[in-house]
Motif scaffolding. Structure first.
Motif, PDB file in Angstrom:
ATOM      1  N   LEU A  60     -12.655   8.999   0.716  1.00 44.26           N
ATOM      2  CA  LEU A  60     -13.046   8.734  -0.668  1.00 44.26           C
ATOM      3  C   LEU A  60     -11.898   8.115  -1.454  1.00 44.26           C
ATOM      4  O   LEU A  60     -12.084   7.164  -2.220  1.00 44.26           O
ATOM      5  CB  LEU A  60     -13.502  10.036  -1.340  1.00 44.26           C
ATOM      6  CG  LEU A  60     -14.812  10.634  -0.829  1.00 44.26           C
ATOM      7  CD1 LEU A  60     -15.021  12.024  -1.414  1.00 44.26           C
ATOM      8  CD2 LEU A  60     -16.002   9.740  -1.180  1.00 44.26           C
ATOM      9  N   PHE A  61     -10.696   8.646  -1.260  1.00 42.13           N
ATOM     10  CA  PHE A  61      -9.530   8.114  -1.958  1.00 42.13           C
ATOM     11  C   PHE A  61      -9.208   6.700  -1.489  1.00 42.13           C
ATOM     12  O   PHE A  61      -8.837   5.837  -2.289  1.00 42.13           O
ATOM     13  CB  PHE A  61      -8.329   9.041  -1.726  1.00 42.13           C
ATOM     14  CG  PHE A  61      -7.133   8.705  -2.570  1.00 42.13           C
ATOM     15  CD1 PHE A  61      -7.221   8.700  -3.953  1.00 42.13           C
ATOM     16  CD2 PHE A  61      -5.918   8.392  -1.982  1.00 42.13           C
ATOM     17  CE1 PHE A  61      -6.126   8.383  -4.734  1.00 42.13           C
ATOM     18  CE2 PHE A  61      -4.817   8.071  -2.751  1.00 42.13           C
ATOM     19  CZ  PHE A  61      -4.919   8.067  -4.141  1.00 42.13           C
ATOM     20  N   ALA A  62      -9.385   6.459  -0.186  1.00 43.84           N
ATOM     21  CA  ALA A  62      -9.105   5.125   0.361  1.00 43.84           C
ATOM     22  C   ALA A  62     -10.052   4.080  -0.230  1.00 43.84           C
ATOM     23  O   ALA A  62      -9.621   2.989  -0.617  1.00 43.84           O
ATOM     24  CB  ALA A  62      -9.228   5.151   1.886  1.00 43.84           C
ATOM     25  N   PHE A  63     -11.340   4.418  -0.324  1.00 46.00           N
ATOM     26  CA  PHE A  63     -12.287   3.468  -0.903  1.00 46.00           C
ATOM     27  C   PHE A  63     -12.036   3.281  -2.394  1.00 46.00           C
ATOM     28  O   PHE A  63     -12.242   2.188  -2.926  1.00 46.00           O
ATOM     29  CB  PHE A  63     -13.724   3.927  -0.638  1.00 46.00           C
ATOM     30  CG  PHE A  63     -14.196   3.609   0.752  1.00 46.00           C
ATOM     31  CD1 PHE A  63     -14.595   2.327   1.068  1.00 46.00           C
ATOM     32  CD2 PHE A  63     -14.230   4.583   1.744  1.00 46.00           C
ATOM     33  CE1 PHE A  63     -15.029   2.010   2.352  1.00 46.00           C
ATOM     34  CE2 PHE A  63     -14.658   4.285   3.018  1.00 46.00           C
ATOM     35  CZ  PHE A  63     -15.055   2.995   3.336  1.00 46.00           C
ATOM     36  N   PHE A  64     -11.587   4.340  -3.062  1.00 48.26           N
ATOM     37  CA  PHE A  64     -11.211   4.212  -4.471  1.00 48.26           C
ATOM     38  C   PHE A  64     -10.051   3.228  -4.626  1.00 48.26           C
ATOM     39  O   PHE A  64     -10.058   2.374  -5.524  1.00 48.26           O
ATOM     40  CB  PHE A  64     -10.823   5.579  -5.033  1.00 48.26           C
ATOM     41  CG  PHE A  64     -10.132   5.515  -6.366  1.00 48.26           C
ATOM     42  CD1 PHE A  64     -10.853   5.273  -7.525  1.00 48.26           C
ATOM     43  CD2 PHE A  64      -8.760   5.694  -6.461  1.00 48.26           C
ATOM     44  CE1 PHE A  64     -10.219   5.205  -8.761  1.00 48.26           C
ATOM     45  CE2 PHE A  64      -8.121   5.621  -7.681  1.00 48.26           C
ATOM     46  CZ  PHE A  64      -8.847   5.381  -8.838  1.00 48.26           C
ATOM     47  N   ARG A  73     -13.310  -4.861  -4.096  1.00 48.91           N
ATOM     48  CA  ARG A  73     -13.810  -4.259  -5.323  1.00 48.91           C
ATOM     49  C   ARG A  73     -15.324  -4.172  -5.299  1.00 48.91           C
ATOM     50  O   ARG A  73     -15.992  -5.127  -4.956  1.00 48.91           O
ATOM     51  CB  ARG A  73     -13.365  -5.066  -6.538  1.00 48.91           C
ATOM     52  CG  ARG A  73     -13.724  -4.370  -7.848  1.00 48.91           C
ATOM     53  CD  ARG A  73     -13.084  -5.062  -9.010  1.00 48.91           C
ATOM     54  NE  ARG A  73     -13.455  -4.390 -10.237  1.00 48.91           N
ATOM     55  CZ  ARG A  73     -12.989  -4.733 -11.424  1.00 48.91           C
ATOM     56  NH1 ARG A  73     -12.129  -5.735 -11.541  1.00 48.91           N
ATOM     57  NH2 ARG A  73     -13.368  -4.090 -12.502  1.00 48.91           N
ATOM     58  N   HIS A  74     -15.834  -3.004  -5.683  1.00 53.03           N
ATOM     59  CA  HIS A  74     -17.272  -2.767  -5.601  1.00 53.03           C
ATOM     60  C   HIS A  74     -17.787  -2.458  -6.989  1.00 53.03           C
ATOM     61  O   HIS A  74     -17.844  -1.321  -7.417  1.00 53.03           O
ATOM     62  CB  HIS A  74     -17.555  -1.598  -4.669  1.00 53.03           C
ATOM     63  CG  HIS A  74     -19.001  -1.476  -4.317  1.00 53.03           C
ATOM     64  ND1 HIS A  74     -19.814  -0.489  -4.798  1.00 53.03           N
ATOM     65  CD2 HIS A  74     -19.779  -2.244  -3.520  1.00 53.03           C
ATOM     66  CE1 HIS A  74     -21.030  -0.634  -4.316  1.00 53.03           C
ATOM     67  NE2 HIS A  74     -21.035  -1.684  -3.542  1.00 53.03           N
ATOM     68  N   TRP A  99     -18.762  -5.948   0.271  1.00 54.52           N
ATOM     69  CA  TRP A  99     -17.800  -5.792   1.351  1.00 54.52           C
ATOM     70  C   TRP A  99     -17.578  -4.337   1.739  1.00 54.52           C
ATOM     71  O   TRP A  99     -17.381  -4.015   2.911  1.00 54.52           O
ATOM     72  CB  TRP A  99     -16.475  -6.448   0.971  1.00 54.52           C
ATOM     73  CG  TRP A  99     -16.588  -7.933   0.873  1.00 54.52           C
ATOM     74  CD1 TRP A  99     -16.620  -8.689  -0.261  1.00 54.52           C
ATOM     75  CD2 TRP A  99     -16.732  -8.853   1.966  1.00 54.52           C
ATOM     76  NE1 TRP A  99     -16.767 -10.018   0.042  1.00 54.52           N
ATOM     77  CE2 TRP A  99     -16.838 -10.155   1.406  1.00 54.52           C
ATOM     78  CE3 TRP A  99     -16.791  -8.709   3.348  1.00 54.52           C
ATOM     79  CZ2 TRP A  99     -16.990 -11.297   2.187  1.00 54.52           C
ATOM     80  CZ3 TRP A  99     -16.949  -9.843   4.121  1.00 54.52           C
ATOM     81  CH2 TRP A  99     -17.045 -11.110   3.548  1.00 54.52           C
ATOM     82  N   MET A 100     -17.600  -3.441   0.761  1.00 59.04           N
ATOM     83  CA  MET A 100     -17.356  -2.038   1.078  1.00 59.04           C
ATOM     84  C   MET A 100     -18.464  -1.457   1.941  1.00 59.04           C
ATOM     85  O   MET A 100     -18.213  -0.679   2.862  1.00 59.04           O
ATOM     86  CB  MET A 100     -17.188  -1.233  -0.205  1.00 59.04           C
ATOM     87  CG  MET A 100     -16.559   0.136   0.010  1.00 59.04           C
ATOM     88  SD  MET A 100     -16.256   0.982  -1.542  1.00 59.04           S
ATOM     89  CE  MET A 100     -15.012  -0.097  -2.250  1.00 59.04           C
ATOM     90  N   ILE A 101     -19.723  -1.848   1.648  1.00 58.65           N
ATOM     91  CA  ILE A 101     -20.833  -1.347   2.463  1.00 58.65           C
ATOM     92  C   ILE A 101     -20.711  -1.876   3.888  1.00 58.65           C
ATOM     93  O   ILE A 101     -21.050  -1.196   4.854  1.00 58.65           O
ATOM     94  CB  ILE A 101     -22.199  -1.744   1.854  1.00 58.65           C
ATOM     95  CG1 ILE A 101     -23.337  -0.920   2.470  1.00 58.65           C
ATOM     96  CG2 ILE A 101     -22.516  -3.204   2.012  1.00 58.65           C
ATOM     97  CD1 ILE A 101     -23.462   0.445   1.927  1.00 58.65           C
ATOM     98  N   LEU A 102     -20.182  -3.091   4.056  1.00 56.24           N
ATOM     99  CA  LEU A 102     -20.014  -3.664   5.388  1.00 56.24           C
ATOM    100  C   LEU A 102     -18.934  -2.924   6.173  1.00 56.24           C
ATOM    101  O   LEU A 102     -19.061  -2.731   7.386  1.00 56.24           O
ATOM    102  CB  LEU A 102     -19.675  -5.149   5.283  1.00 56.24           C
ATOM    103  CG  LEU A 102     -20.806  -6.049   4.754  1.00 56.24           C
ATOM    104  CD1 LEU A 102     -20.294  -7.465   4.519  1.00 56.24           C
ATOM    105  CD2 LEU A 102     -21.984  -6.071   5.719  1.00 56.24           C
ATOM    106  N   VAL A 103     -17.860  -2.495   5.486  1.00 61.78           N
ATOM    107  CA  VAL A 103     -16.813  -1.717   6.159  1.00 61.78           C
ATOM    108  C   VAL A 103     -17.380  -0.406   6.683  1.00 61.78           C
ATOM    109  O   VAL A 103     -17.202  -0.038   7.849  1.00 61.78           O
ATOM    110  CB  VAL A 103     -15.640  -1.441   5.197  1.00 61.78           C
ATOM    111  CG1 VAL A 103     -14.655  -0.452   5.812  1.00 61.78           C
ATOM    112  CG2 VAL A 103     -14.921  -2.738   4.845  1.00 61.78           C
ATOM    113  N   GLY A 104     -18.101   0.321   5.809  1.00 60.69           N
ATOM    114  CA  GLY A 104     -18.699   1.582   6.233  1.00 60.69           C
ATOM    115  C   GLY A 104     -19.718   1.392   7.339  1.00 60.69           C
ATOM    116  O   GLY A 104     -19.785   2.180   8.287  1.00 60.69           O
TER     117      GLY A 104
END
Length: 244
Positions: A60-64, A73-74, A99-104
């Motif tokens: 969670l902290f990493a995605f923040f 940036r999301h 991009w964040m959804i693609l990483v997950g």
């Protein structure tokens, strides 16, 4: 490829005109996939619970931080949403959102590949069932991904191609699982937890605040119903997989 193509057909036809409203469905799918499927699977393993919770916190902290430093940036903004930016700013910001959804999703697919390899090595029949179960639960998850990507300003072609590239992580995970099974399986719970942290962060920090801007009862009731539909879809498919 089958899961992504099926999700794309459904998203681009039935949902393409309702992307903004379908964000609610995506929230239900993302949270239930993480909290009712991936995380329980991780905590049912032999991994230390404190370490898994630390991984969740770290994820969670990493995605923040990724969002904070504008690397991935999301944030969802739209032209004419009332924010005073130069023309094109909101579209540019929204374009970074997927991009964040693609990483997950890539991490999740990588883990699926390891699981499929492990199942086939244990028993070919179990491998087939596991593969079919993963295809089944990938369809609603990929629909959620497509909704987020379209909502972020991705074109249909970009959303499809990037999701397809992310799916190749399953092949990499499968090869790694086949050749280094014992070491790879030890990492499965942690990869599941880290991927889940990304899905939870996206749903809670971005999509749900976006839904809160529609505060009337007439707009809230469909949101609640669609969240429940998303949860029900995941419960139905994962329940069938567990029965098998």
């Amino acid at each position: 490829m089958f899961s992504i193509s099926a999700a794309a057909i459904f998203s681009f036809t039935l949902l393409s005109r309702m992307v903004e409203r379908m964000v609610s469905l995506s929230v239900g799918i993302l949270l239930s996939t993480s909290l009712l499927h991936a995380l329980p699977e991780a905590f049912e393993s032999q991994a230390d619970a404190r370490t898994l919770f630390a991984t969740l916190l770290g994820g969670l902290f990493a995605f923040f931080l990724l969002e904070k430093f504008a690397i991935l940036r999301h944030s969802h903004h739209y032209e004419g949403d009332g924010h005073h930016h130069e023309h094109g700013h909101d579209k540019h910001e929204a374009g970074k959102a997927g991009w964040m959804i693609l990483v997950g999703d890539g991490l999740h697919n990588f883990t699926d590949g390891i699981l499929i390899a492990a199942a086939f090595l244990a028993d070919p029949n179990l491998g087939l069932i596991t593969g079919l179960a993963i295809i089944a639960h990938e369809i609603p998850q990929e629909i959620g991904d497509f909704i987020v990507l379209l909502n972020a300003g991705f074109t249909r072609t970009r959303a499809y191609v990037y999701n397809l590239l992310c799916s190749l992580m399953a092949v990499i995970g499968g090869l790694l699982g086949y050749y280094t099974l014992e070491r790879a399986t030890d990492w499965i719970p942690y990869v599941l937890v880290f991927a889940s942290s990304g899905f939870i962060y996206i749903a809670v920090s971005d999509l749900m605040p976006q839904m809160q801007r529609r505060a009337t009862l007439r707009e809230t009731i469909p949101q609640i119903l669609l969240i429940m539909v998303g949860v029900a879809i995941v419960l139905f498919l994962t329940g069938r997989a567990h029965n098998h």
